[in-house]
Enzyme design. Sequence first.
Site: not given
Length: 106
Positions: A79, A81-83
């Site tokens: 999560h 890394q996605d942000h």
Amino acid sequence: MTELEKEIMGIISSAGESKAKAFEALKKAKSKDFEGARALLKESRELDLEAHKIQTRLITAEMSDDISERPELSLLMVHAQDHYMTSQLARDLIETLIFVFDKEEE
């Protein structure tokens, strides 16, 4: 909350603030305040750098020969890394838009 979770939350927090600053910069540019927009983009880049430093520490730890030092892969890490990646993409695109808007004013 573990120390690792705190670091991961640091990525999420910095990336979220970075993306928010980038979108604020876009609003400034839409109202033709290019100086204000560039100042906000600078803040956005600095926040992304904070997230990048944490990410680099975690990646370096993951490459450790000592298995006990490797951070645990978790949904929270994914999560984060996605942000981080979406905040970078948003900032990059918004920087380009602001450059185009500013050139149209010349």
